[in-house]
Enzyme design. Structure first.
Site, short mmCIF file in Angstrom:
data_model
loop_
_atom_site.label_atom_id
_atom_site.label_comp_id
_atom_site.label_asym_id
_atom_site.label_seq_id
_atom_site.Cartn_x
_atom_site.Cartn_y
_atom_site.Cartn_z
N TYR A 109 -2.51 -0.51 10.09
CA TYR A 109 -2.55 -0.90 8.67
C TYR A 109 -1.22 -0.55 8.00
O TYR A 109 -0.64 -1.35 7.27
CB TYR A 109 -3.71 -0.16 8.00
CG TYR A 109 -3.90 -0.47 6.52
CD1 TYR A 109 -4.47 -1.69 6.12
CD2 TYR A 109 -3.55 0.45 5.55
CE1 TYR A 109 -4.66 -1.96 4.78
CE2 TYR A 109 -3.75 0.18 4.21
CZ TYR A 109 -4.31 -1.03 3.82
OH TYR A 109 -4.51 -1.30 2.49
N SER A 167 0.85 -1.20 0.00
CA SER A 167 0.00 0.00 0.00
C SER A 167 0.88 1.24 0.00
O SER A 167 2.06 1.19 0.38
CB SER A 167 -0.85 -0.02 1.28
OG SER A 167 -1.43 1.24 1.53
P1 NAD Z 1 -12.48 -6.24 0.59
O1 NAD Z 1 -12.86 -6.04 2.02
O2 NAD Z 1 -13.46 -5.90 -0.47
O3 NAD Z 1 -12.05 -7.77 0.40
C1 NAD Z 1 -11.30 -8.48 1.33
C2 NAD Z 1 -11.81 -9.93 1.32
O4 NAD Z 1 -10.96 -10.69 2.20
C3 NAD Z 1 -13.25 -10.08 1.83
O5 NAD Z 1 -14.03 -10.82 0.89
C4 NAD Z 1 -13.10 -10.83 3.15
O6 NAD Z 1 -14.18 -11.72 3.43
C5 NAD Z 1 -11.78 -11.58 2.92
N1 NAD Z 1 -11.13 -11.92 4.19
C6 NAD Z 1 -11.05 -11.15 5.31
N2 NAD Z 1 -10.41 -11.81 6.28
C7 NAD Z 1 -10.06 -13.02 5.76
C8 NAD Z 1 -9.38 -14.15 6.27
N3 NAD Z 1 -8.93 -14.17 7.55
N4 NAD Z 1 -9.19 -15.22 5.46
C9 NAD Z 1 -9.65 -15.21 4.19
N5 NAD Z 1 -10.33 -14.18 3.65
C10 NAD Z 1 -10.52 -13.10 4.43
O7 NAD Z 1 -11.08 -5.46 0.39
P2 NAD Z 1 -10.41 -4.88 -0.95
O8 NAD Z 1 -10.71 -3.43 -1.05
O9 NAD Z 1 -10.73 -5.78 -2.09
O10 NAD Z 1 -8.88 -4.99 -0.56
C11 NAD Z 1 -8.14 -6.16 -0.83
C12 NAD Z 1 -6.67 -5.91 -0.54
O11 NAD Z 1 -6.20 -4.75 -1.24
C13 NAD Z 1 -6.36 -5.66 0.94
O12 NAD Z 1 -5.13 -6.26 1.25
C14 NAD Z 1 -6.26 -4.15 1.01
O13 NAD Z 1 -5.47 -3.75 2.08
C15 NAD Z 1 -5.59 -3.87 -0.32
N6 NAD Z 1 -5.72 -2.48 -0.76
C16 NAD Z 1 -6.93 -1.98 -1.12
C17 NAD Z 1 -6.99 -0.65 -1.54
C18 NAD Z 1 -8.31 -0.05 -1.91
O14 NAD Z 1 -8.31 1.15 -2.17
N7 NAD Z 1 -9.41 -0.82 -1.96
C19 NAD Z 1 -5.84 0.13 -1.59
C20 NAD Z 1 -4.63 -0.43 -1.22
C21 NAD Z 1 -4.58 -1.75 -0.84
#
Ligand code: NAD
Length: 271
Positions: free
Chosen positions: A165, A152
């Site tokens: 985070y 990130s």
């Molecule tokens: P999201 O919440 O939509 O999806 C995360 C998924 O992970 C969910 O479906 C959840 O059920 C699953 N999950 C949670 N805990 C779990 C576990 N213990 N075991 C298995 N599955 C589990 O999140 P997102 O926005 O798709 O983000 C995904 C990744 O991208 C994360 O690592 C987040 O930090 C990173 N990220 C997102 C953004 C953004 O702007 N959305 C920016 C930078 C990084």
């Protein structure tokens, strides 16, 4: 030329595939001909996702699994080996911030609950390390494979209000470099480990801090855009090409990189 970017026929495990980012990448992977193992802790997320993937004509299975539970990952690895005989790609996407671990504008560090710090660092750091430990071991035996982690912007420079985070994503970047070195020293160019560092994308986890209920920009998102030379948020689909590239033959001499996908946020000095 296009063949070197191909992931056709590769078996790809995608953790957090029920979420926004995992869903977008999973769809792009089945469209590119990969066999997708969609893994998520939430069955209801998976049911929707696997239907979408198979409706696209792709080969996909859904496995309920917890990235923080080694026995559940071991069971998944055995099931995948039984079905497809190998694991070529691991995308460690499960993760994200949790509400209690984001400081409200009127809170300071000392108001944060340590339990929330533990939860967010555990999910984002160990939630990357444990699947790499289990599925990466399969790759080590094959002497081939590609792991992609999600870091990130918060890992690169201080982003206010999200200490746990940020620390955990910094650990993900560091672990990416460590494991990449370790795998290359043991298995040459067979097993590669890289990460992407997304900039600001509006997702479920950060919508409330970036947009007001009426859809207008919050004070925080005005600052984000002022520091993003492209002057916009990313579209979640803009991560897919970079992930496919890093998994493909086109990246055969690339390991240990943390690739920013951020509209220039990380390279802008503000001047
Ligand atoms: P999201 O919440 O939509 O999806 C995360 C998924 O992970 C969910 O479906 C959840 O059920 C699953 N999950 C949670 N805990 C779990 C576990 N213990 N075991 C298995 N599955 C589990 O999140 P997102 O926005 O798709 O983000 C995904 C990744 O991208 C994360 O690592 C987040 O930090 C990173 N990220 C997102 C953004 C953004 O702007 N959305 C920016 C930078 C990084």
């Amino acid at each position: 030329m296009n063949e070197i970017f191909s992931i056709e026929g590769k078996v790809a495990v995608i953790t957090g595939a029920g979420g926004v980012l995992g869903g977008s990448i999973a769809k792009s992977f089945v469209k590119a001909g990969a066999k997708v193992v969609a893994m998520d802790i939430r069955q209801e997320n998976l049911d929707v996702r696997v239907k979408e993937l198979t409706d696209l004509g792709g080969e996909a299975i859904g496995l309920v699994g917890n990235v923080l539970d080694i026995p559940s990952l071991d069971a998944a690895a055995q099931e995948i080996i039984k079905k497809w005989g190998r694991i070529d790609i691991l995308l460690n996407i499960a993760g994200g911030n949790i509400p209690g671990a984001t400081l409200a504008p009127d809170q300071e560090f000392f108001d944060m609950k340590i339990a929330d710090w533990d939860k967010v660092t555990n999910l984002n750091m160990n939630g990357t390390v444990y699947p790499s430990y289990v599925f990466g071991n399969v790759m080590s035996k094959q002497k081939s494979g590609s792991i992609i982690n999600i870091s990130s912007m918060a890992a690169l420079q201080s982003i206010t209000r999200v200490p746990g985070y940020s620390a955990a994503k910094a650990a993900v970047s560091n672990f990416t470099q460590w494991l990449a070195t370790e795998m290359s020293m043991k298995y040459g160019d067979g097993v590669r480990v890289n990460a992407i560092a997304p900039g600001f994308f509006i997702g479920d986890q950060n919508r409330a801090v970036l947009l007001n209920p009426d859809g207008s920009l919050t004070e925080r998102s005005v600052k984000v855009l002022a520091n993003t030379p492209m002057n916009r948020f990313g579209d979640i689909n803009e991560l897919n090409g970079a992930v496919q590239f890093l998994c493909s033959e086109a990246a055969s001499f690339i390991t240990g990189v943390v690739l920013p996908i951020d509209g220039g946020f990380s390279i802008y000095s503000g001047v």
